[in-house]
Write a protein that holds these residues in place. Structure first.
Motif, PDB file in Angstrom:
ATOM      1  N   ARG A   6       1.653 -14.439   5.537  1.00  0.00           N
ATOM      2  CA  ARG A   6       1.132 -13.741   4.210  1.00  0.00           C
ATOM      3  C   ARG A   6       2.000 -12.285   4.220  1.00  0.00           C
ATOM      4  N   ASN A  21       8.281  -9.867  -1.635  1.00  0.00           N
ATOM      5  CA  ASN A  21       7.880  -9.519  -3.128  1.00  0.00           C
ATOM      6  C   ASN A  21       8.084  -8.341  -3.469  1.00  0.00           C
ATOM      7  N   ASP A  22       7.503  -7.307  -2.691  1.00  0.00           N
ATOM      8  CA  ASP A  22       7.715  -5.864  -3.065  1.00  0.00           C
ATOM      9  C   ASP A  22       8.959  -5.386  -3.158  1.00  0.00           C
ATOM     10  N   ASP A  37       4.322 -11.037   0.897  1.00  0.00           N
ATOM     11  CA  ASP A  37       4.087  -9.479   0.282  1.00  0.00           C
ATOM     12  C   ASP A  37       5.232  -8.537   0.176  1.00  0.00           C
ATOM     13  N   TYR A  65       0.921  -2.026   4.767  1.00  0.00           N
ATOM     14  CA  TYR A  65       0.627  -3.289   5.178  1.00  0.00           C
ATOM     15  C   TYR A  65      -0.271  -3.620   6.394  1.00  0.00           C
ATOM     16  N   MET A  90       2.586  -2.178  -5.967  1.00  0.00           N
ATOM     17  CA  MET A  90       2.329  -2.685  -4.367  1.00  0.00           C
ATOM     18  C   MET A  90       0.736  -2.312  -4.320  1.00  0.00           C
ATOM     19  N   SER A 116      -3.669  -3.138   1.212  1.00  0.00           N
ATOM     20  CA  SER A 116      -4.847  -4.280   1.598  1.00  0.00           C
ATOM     21  C   SER A 116      -4.989  -3.849   3.002  1.00  0.00           C
TER      22      SER A 116
END
Ligand code: 5GP
Length: 232
Positions: free
Chosen positions: A47, A54-55, A51, A192, A1, A4
Protein backbone atom coordinates in the motif's frame (compact mmCIF):
# COMPACT_ATOMS: atom_id res chain seq x y z
CA UNK A 1 -0.36 14.12 -0.21
CA UNK A 2 -2.10 13.25 3.10
CA UNK A 3 0.12 11.96 5.90
CA UNK A 4 -0.99 8.77 7.58
CA UNK A 5 0.10 7.29 10.91
CA UNK A 6 -0.02 3.89 9.28
CA UNK A 7 -1.54 0.89 11.01
CA UNK A 8 -1.67 1.71 14.71
CA UNK A 9 -0.67 -1.05 17.12
CA UNK A 10 -1.91 -0.12 20.57
CA UNK A 11 0.19 -0.34 23.74
CA UNK A 12 -1.98 -3.10 25.23
CA UNK A 13 -1.73 -5.32 22.12
CA UNK A 14 -0.35 -8.66 23.32
CA UNK A 15 0.88 -9.83 19.91
CA UNK A 16 1.06 -13.49 18.90
CA UNK A 17 2.79 -16.43 20.62
CA UNK A 18 6.04 -17.55 18.99
CA UNK A 19 4.55 -21.04 18.53
CA UNK A 20 1.94 -19.68 16.12
CA UNK A 21 4.64 -19.26 13.45
CA UNK A 22 7.54 -21.17 11.92
CA UNK A 23 10.35 -19.73 14.00
CA UNK A 24 13.57 -21.65 14.64
CA UNK A 25 13.57 -23.39 18.03
CA UNK A 26 16.89 -21.78 18.87
CA UNK A 27 15.24 -18.33 18.78
CA UNK A 28 12.22 -19.08 20.96
CA UNK A 29 13.72 -17.77 24.20
CA UNK A 30 14.98 -14.64 22.45
CA UNK A 31 11.50 -13.47 21.47
CA UNK A 32 8.90 -12.16 23.88
CA UNK A 33 6.13 -12.21 21.26
CA UNK A 34 5.50 -11.68 17.56
CA UNK A 35 4.27 -8.12 17.11
CA UNK A 36 3.66 -8.05 13.34
CA UNK A 37 3.67 -11.16 11.14
CA UNK A 38 5.91 -10.85 8.06
CA UNK A 39 2.96 -11.24 5.68
CA UNK A 40 1.24 -8.19 7.13
CA UNK A 41 4.46 -6.18 6.80
CA UNK A 42 4.58 -7.13 3.14
CA UNK A 43 0.94 -6.20 2.53
CA UNK A 44 1.39 -2.84 4.21
CA UNK A 45 4.49 -2.11 2.09
CA UNK A 46 2.39 -2.79 -1.00
CA UNK A 47 0.00 0.00 0.00
CA UNK A 48 2.88 2.39 0.79
CA UNK A 49 4.31 1.63 -2.66
CA UNK A 50 0.99 2.60 -4.29
CA UNK A 51 0.79 5.84 -2.28
CA UNK A 52 4.37 6.79 -3.14
CA UNK A 53 4.01 5.91 -6.83
CA UNK A 54 0.84 8.03 -7.01
CA UNK A 55 2.38 10.98 -5.21
CA UNK A 56 5.39 11.12 -7.51
CA UNK A 57 3.17 10.55 -10.58
CA UNK A 58 6.11 9.42 -12.70
CA UNK A 59 8.22 12.44 -11.80
CA UNK A 60 11.83 11.18 -11.54
CA UNK A 61 13.03 10.63 -7.99
CA UNK A 62 15.98 9.14 -6.15
CA UNK A 63 15.61 6.74 -3.27
CA UNK A 64 18.15 6.87 -0.46
CA UNK A 65 18.30 3.64 1.54
CA UNK A 66 19.47 3.90 5.14
CA UNK A 67 21.49 0.77 5.92
CA UNK A 68 21.63 -1.62 7.48
CA UNK A 69 18.11 -1.89 8.89
CA UNK A 70 16.34 -0.29 5.92
CA UNK A 71 17.48 -2.71 3.24
CA UNK A 72 14.61 -5.22 3.35
CA UNK A 73 12.00 -2.45 3.39
CA UNK A 74 13.85 -0.66 0.57
CA UNK A 75 14.03 -3.80 -1.62
CA UNK A 76 10.41 -4.69 -1.10
CA UNK A 77 9.17 -1.11 -1.55
CA UNK A 78 11.10 -0.52 -4.77
CA UNK A 79 10.05 -3.85 -6.24
CA UNK A 80 6.41 -2.94 -5.59
CA UNK A 81 6.72 0.65 -6.86
CA UNK A 82 8.27 -0.64 -10.11
CA UNK A 83 5.53 -3.26 -10.37
CA UNK A 84 2.92 -0.53 -9.91
CA UNK A 85 4.44 1.58 -12.70
CA UNK A 86 4.67 -1.46 -14.99
CA UNK A 87 1.08 -2.49 -14.39
CA UNK A 88 -0.38 1.00 -14.74
CA UNK A 89 1.61 1.63 -17.89
CA UNK A 90 0.55 -1.75 -19.25
CA UNK A 91 -3.10 -1.03 -18.46
CA UNK A 92 -2.86 2.40 -20.11
CA UNK A 93 -1.30 0.83 -23.20
CA UNK A 94 -4.02 -1.80 -23.31
CA UNK A 95 -6.51 1.06 -23.40
CA UNK A 96 -4.54 2.68 -26.22
CA UNK A 97 -3.29 5.54 -24.00
CA UNK A 98 0.47 4.99 -23.77
CA UNK A 99 3.28 2.78 -24.86
CA UNK A 100 4.17 -0.14 -22.61
CA UNK A 101 6.98 0.76 -20.22
CA UNK A 102 9.77 -1.76 -20.34
CA UNK A 103 12.04 -2.71 -17.44
CA UNK A 104 14.74 -0.24 -18.51
CA UNK A 105 12.36 2.66 -18.40
CA UNK A 106 11.35 1.76 -14.85
CA UNK A 107 14.96 1.29 -13.73
CA UNK A 108 15.92 4.61 -15.24
CA UNK A 109 13.09 6.35 -13.48
CA UNK A 110 14.19 5.55 -9.90
CA UNK A 111 17.79 6.24 -8.97
CA UNK A 112 19.15 4.32 -5.94
CA UNK A 113 21.65 5.51 -3.32
CA UNK A 114 22.81 4.00 -0.03
CA UNK A 115 24.22 5.30 3.22
CA UNK A 116 24.86 3.63 6.52
CA UNK A 117 23.86 5.16 9.84
CA UNK A 118 24.78 3.83 13.24
CA UNK A 119 23.40 5.30 16.44
CA UNK A 120 22.32 2.41 18.67
CA UNK A 121 24.13 0.25 21.20
CA UNK A 122 22.11 -2.58 22.72
CA UNK A 123 18.52 -1.29 22.83
CA UNK A 124 19.21 2.42 23.30
CA UNK A 125 20.39 5.38 21.28
CA UNK A 126 24.09 6.09 21.99
CA UNK A 127 23.38 9.78 21.39
CA UNK A 128 26.01 9.81 18.58
CA UNK A 129 24.71 9.54 15.02
CA UNK A 130 27.44 8.27 12.66
CA UNK A 131 26.62 8.71 8.96
CA UNK A 132 28.82 6.70 6.58
CA UNK A 133 28.85 7.27 2.80
CA UNK A 134 27.42 10.79 2.89
CA UNK A 135 30.42 12.09 0.92
CA UNK A 136 29.28 10.12 -2.17
CA UNK A 137 25.83 11.64 -2.56
CA UNK A 138 26.52 14.29 -5.20
CA UNK A 139 24.11 12.49 -7.54
CA UNK A 140 21.26 13.66 -5.29
CA UNK A 141 21.98 17.37 -5.74
CA UNK A 142 18.81 19.25 -6.73
CA UNK A 143 16.77 16.03 -7.01
CA UNK A 144 13.50 14.74 -5.54
CA UNK A 145 14.63 12.37 -2.82
CA UNK A 146 12.77 9.72 -0.85
CA UNK A 147 14.65 8.50 2.23
CA UNK A 148 13.82 4.92 3.21
CA UNK A 149 14.42 4.13 6.88
CA UNK A 150 13.47 1.13 9.00
CA UNK A 151 12.32 2.77 12.22
CA UNK A 152 12.01 6.14 13.90
CA UNK A 153 12.29 6.22 17.67
CA UNK A 154 13.70 9.43 19.19
CA UNK A 155 13.83 10.99 15.70
CA UNK A 156 17.46 12.07 16.24
CA UNK A 157 18.88 10.00 13.37
CA UNK A 158 16.46 11.36 10.81
CA UNK A 159 16.69 14.96 12.02
CA UNK A 160 20.47 14.80 11.72
CA UNK A 161 20.34 13.21 8.25
CA UNK A 162 17.87 15.85 7.01
CA UNK A 163 20.14 18.57 8.34
CA UNK A 164 23.18 17.04 6.61
CA UNK A 165 21.27 16.74 3.32
CA UNK A 166 20.54 20.48 3.33
CA UNK A 167 24.00 20.96 1.76
CA UNK A 168 22.71 19.11 -1.34
CA UNK A 169 19.89 21.61 -2.01
CA UNK A 170 17.38 18.86 -2.76
CA UNK A 171 14.33 19.79 -4.81
CA UNK A 172 12.10 17.90 -2.41
CA UNK A 173 12.86 15.41 0.37
CA UNK A 174 10.36 12.97 1.85
CA UNK A 175 10.81 10.14 4.34
CA UNK A 176 9.26 6.67 4.37
CA UNK A 177 9.65 4.75 7.64
CA UNK A 178 8.32 1.23 8.08
CA UNK A 179 7.88 1.74 11.83
CA UNK A 180 7.23 4.82 13.94
CA UNK A 181 7.61 4.23 17.67
CA UNK A 182 5.35 6.12 20.08
CA UNK A 183 8.19 7.88 21.82
CA UNK A 184 7.06 11.06 23.63
CA UNK A 185 10.35 12.88 22.91
CA UNK A 186 10.18 12.31 19.14
CA UNK A 187 9.22 15.28 17.01
CA UNK A 188 10.11 13.82 13.62
CA UNK A 189 7.05 12.58 11.74
CA UNK A 190 7.81 10.84 8.42
CA UNK A 191 5.72 11.38 5.28
CA UNK A 192 4.94 7.66 4.89
CA UNK A 193 4.56 5.29 7.84
CA UNK A 194 3.98 1.56 7.73
CA UNK A 195 3.05 0.96 11.37
CA UNK A 196 2.85 3.07 14.50
CA UNK A 197 4.08 0.82 17.30
CA UNK A 198 4.43 0.76 21.11
CA UNK A 199 7.69 1.94 22.71
CA UNK A 200 9.31 -1.53 22.75
CA UNK A 201 12.52 -2.82 21.15
CA UNK A 202 11.72 -4.80 18.01
CA UNK A 203 13.82 -7.22 15.96
CA UNK A 204 13.37 -9.06 12.64
CA UNK A 205 12.72 -8.04 9.01
CA UNK A 206 16.28 -6.54 8.88
CA UNK A 207 16.08 -4.95 12.34
CA UNK A 208 18.85 -6.14 14.63
CA UNK A 209 19.98 -6.20 18.22
CA UNK A 210 23.77 -5.80 18.11
CA UNK A 211 23.73 -7.41 14.61
CA UNK A 212 21.63 -10.43 15.67
CA UNK A 213 18.11 -11.29 14.41
CA UNK A 214 18.10 -9.36 11.10
CA UNK A 215 17.06 -12.54 9.26
CA UNK A 216 14.02 -13.25 11.46
CA UNK A 217 11.01 -13.16 9.12
CA UNK A 218 8.49 -11.59 11.53
CA UNK A 219 8.67 -8.39 13.54
CA UNK A 220 9.09 -9.48 17.16
CA UNK A 221 9.59 -7.87 20.57
CA UNK A 222 12.94 -8.99 21.96
CA UNK A 223 12.96 -10.87 25.28
CA UNK A 224 14.86 -9.65 28.36
CA UNK A 225 16.83 -12.91 28.16
CA UNK A 226 18.10 -12.04 24.63
CA UNK A 227 18.95 -8.47 25.65
CA UNK A 228 21.25 -9.82 28.37
CA UNK A 229 22.65 -12.64 26.22
CA UNK A 230 23.65 -10.41 23.26
CA UNK A 231 24.45 -7.20 25.12
CA UNK A 232 27.77 -5.50 24.16
P1 5GP B 1 16.24 7.28 16.50
O1 5GP B 1 17.42 8.12 16.13
O2 5GP B 1 14.96 7.70 15.85
O3 5GP B 1 16.10 7.18 18.00
O4 5GP B 1 16.54 5.79 16.09
C1 5GP B 1 16.59 5.38 14.78
C2 5GP B 1 17.51 4.20 14.62
O5 5GP B 1 17.65 3.48 15.84
C3 5GP B 1 16.97 3.20 13.64
O6 5GP B 1 17.49 3.42 12.36
C4 5GP B 1 17.43 1.87 14.20
O7 5GP B 1 18.72 1.58 13.75
C5 5GP B 1 17.52 2.10 15.68
N1 5GP B 1 16.30 1.65 16.42
C6 5GP B 1 15.42 2.43 17.08
N2 5GP B 1 14.46 1.68 17.65
C7 5GP B 1 14.74 0.40 17.34
C8 5GP B 1 14.09 -0.86 17.62
O8 5GP B 1 13.06 -0.98 18.28
N3 5GP B 1 14.69 -1.95 17.10
C9 5GP B 1 15.83 -1.91 16.37
N4 5GP B 1 16.32 -3.06 15.94
N5 5GP B 1 16.46 -0.75 16.07
C10 5GP B 1 15.91 0.39 16.56
Amino acid sequence: MARSKGIVIEDDFKGYPVDSFCIANSLKHDIDHVLIPGGLVDDRIERLACDIANDYSREPFSVLCVLKGGHQFFNSLLTKIRQYYRYSSFAAAANGKAKIADEDECNHHIHEEFIRIKSYEDDASSGKVQILGIENLDSLRGKNVLIVEDIIDTGKTMSQLMQTLQDYELKCCRVAALFLKRNPVNEFIPDYVGFEIPDKFIIGCSLDYNEYFRGLNHVCVISEHAKRKYST
